[in-house]
Write a protein that holds these residues in place. Structure first.
Motif, PDB file in Angstrom:
ATOM      1  N   ASN B  68      38.930  39.211 -32.384  1.00 52.47           N
ATOM      2  CA  ASN B  68      38.194  38.139 -33.174  1.00 52.47           C
ATOM      3  C   ASN B  68      38.912  38.326 -34.657  1.00 52.47           C
ATOM      4  O   ASN B  68      38.447  37.539 -35.377  1.00 52.47           O
ATOM      5  N   ALA B  69      39.817  39.305 -34.729  1.00 54.02           N
ATOM      6  CA  ALA B  69      40.526  39.396 -35.859  1.00 54.02           C
ATOM      7  C   ALA B  69      41.874  38.711 -35.913  1.00 54.02           C
ATOM      8  O   ALA B  69      42.413  38.400 -37.042  1.00 54.02           O
ATOM      9  N   MET B  71      42.765  35.549 -35.675  1.00 56.99           N
ATOM     10  CA  MET B  71      42.929  34.220 -36.352  1.00 56.99           C
ATOM     11  C   MET B  71      43.128  34.531 -37.751  1.00 56.99           C
ATOM     12  O   MET B  71      44.130  33.942 -38.340  1.00 56.99           O
ATOM     13  N   GLU B  72      42.254  35.384 -38.212  1.00 52.86           N
ATOM     14  CA  GLU B  72      42.404  35.900 -39.716  1.00 52.86           C
ATOM     15  C   GLU B  72      43.815  36.292 -39.799  1.00 52.86           C
ATOM     16  O   GLU B  72      44.525  35.970 -41.233  1.00 52.86           O
ATOM     17  N   SER B  75      46.684  34.086 -40.366  1.00 52.61           N
ATOM     18  CA  SER B  75      46.546  33.047 -41.468  1.00 52.61           C
ATOM     19  C   SER B  75      47.060  33.774 -42.588  1.00 52.61           C
ATOM     20  O   SER B  75      47.293  33.131 -43.661  1.00 52.61           O
ATOM     21  N   LYS B  76      47.080  35.204 -42.595  1.00 51.47           N
ATOM     22  CA  LYS B  76      47.559  35.972 -43.851  1.00 51.47           C
ATOM     23  C   LYS B  76      48.907  36.204 -44.108  1.00 51.47           C
ATOM     24  O   LYS B  76      49.442  36.647 -44.942  1.00 51.47           O
TER      25      LYS B  76
END
Lengths: 253, 253
Positions: B68-69, B71-72, B75-76
């Motif tokens: 669940n981490a 995607m975040e 993006s960084k």
């Protein structure tokens, strides 16, 4: 030299006949087989009989037949006061009848006709009515295996149930993995290292320590994605029941 | 030399860092870890960062964080047009976002912190948006493993579900066997050769050929005896469901 007569011609009988071959402390002097086709390639055909009247005297009679035939076969052995054992995980020692010296010689392994087994690594579970007979069975076990255990009938029943979980049911889960791979054009071999590592792991970790996956992580997102992926209702039922069990009984990490 | 940045400090990240160590074709030039305690013993601490502003330029970014981490984290990463892959069995390649070169580098194995893994035997499932990136990932896979497969996102989902059946659920069945043995004062080690042989068997037999036990024999007497023996309702439910499944879906012998 302990003389042995083996009664039966199925998987366990065949593997035992091969395991006892050319040992110093034991000798299979006769095999009783109604159908000797299965064993004529692995045992001297002149020593195979199919009549109870021609059964030889021996120190030990090993009955390796299907569970429901054990009692009848035991009653037909034409000698009193001889040690008779069966090889079943689920039949009580006392089902051999009460007039004879009784015992159990249960090799705890999964035997398939088309797969050789290294008997040295098969644990033999031994039980006997008296200590002298137990010692004799221990000598016989030592001749073919490196490990043997004194296991009473109640424990043997527990072992047999456990064996169904860790072997028969496990193999069925392999079958489900095989089916899903086939349906998605994935070679099943890709899962082999995972399967082997999962088995290897519990040589050094307890199963509760070794548990991984979405259920033990309480990862409901992945669990739901898997359930949405599965289309077979039976596979879904198994997935749900085992996931719930892991959540209820596993150690939260 | 392909320069790699690994993002993450969990099980998979740690095993990858160790696997890439001292290889000729690849080099991990940096690890991004919010908590570097877990990896400071296996990786040069001066090359560990916990700030996205200090991430180095590299040919490949491997995101090995919880599903669940992903995607975040993707993006960084402060570079455009760099190849970014994740290591998850259940996350789609497209969840990495749509402005970057995307791929998946999924090592199909069960990783526990306290158990070393021979990466040479871990199949790597590779996916990439374009062929050049696929080739780069193949080179990286070859540097640590003997087996790799081209697996698309749909197949990877199927594999991940299969892996739950043949590994996570299998391990839970080991746990049930362990529990039953404990309750009956039987050492669990007695089941080890059976467990190993059950896994070994399907290297040469298909699971359907390898199936043994009371269910596939339609031995209702033994099945009923086992159900009478079990006292735990959850164990009974699992026994019943898997027995019925084997009877319905197995090949009658």
């Amino acid at each position: 030299m302990i003389r042995i007569v083996i009664i039966g011609s199925g998987n366990v009988a065949q593997h035992l006949i091969k395991a006892f071959d050319k040992k110093n402390t034991v000798e299979v002097i006769q095999v009783f087989a109604r159908n000797n086709n299965a064993i004529r390639s692995i045992f001297d055909t002149t020593k195979i009989t199919h009549s109870y009247t021609t059964i030889l005297e021996a120190e030990l009679y090993i009955i390796a037949v299907s569970d429901n035939a054990i009692m009848e076969v035991a009653s037909k052995i034409p000698f009193q006061n001889k040690l008779i054992v069966h090889t079943s995980g689920s039949v009580c020692m006392d089902d051999l009848g009460d007039t004879k010296r009784r015992g159990v010689f249960y090799p705890l392994q999964t035997f398939s006709k088309s797969k050789e087994v290294n008997f040295k690594e098969v644990p033999i579970c031994i039980e006997a009515q008296n200590e002298a007979d137990y010692q004799l069975l221990e000598t016989v076990a030592k001749s073919i295996s490196d490990t043997f255990f004194r296991i009473n009938s109640k424990q043997r029943k527990a072992l047999h149930v456990s064996a169904v979980f860790v072997s028969n049911f496990v193999n069925y889960l392999y079958q489900i993995g095989h089916t899903i791979c086939n349906e998605n054009n994935i070679p099943f071999e890709i899962l082999q290292p995972l399967i082997q590592e999962t088995a290897q792991k519990i040589k050094t970790l307890s199963p509760i320590e070794a548990q991984t996956g979405p259920a033990i992580r309480r990862d409901t997102q992945t669990v739901n994605a898997h359930l949405a992926f599965l289309t077979d209702e039976n596979q879904k039922d198994i997935y749900k029941l085992l996931t719930k069990s892991i959540i209820d009984h596993g150690k939260k990490l």
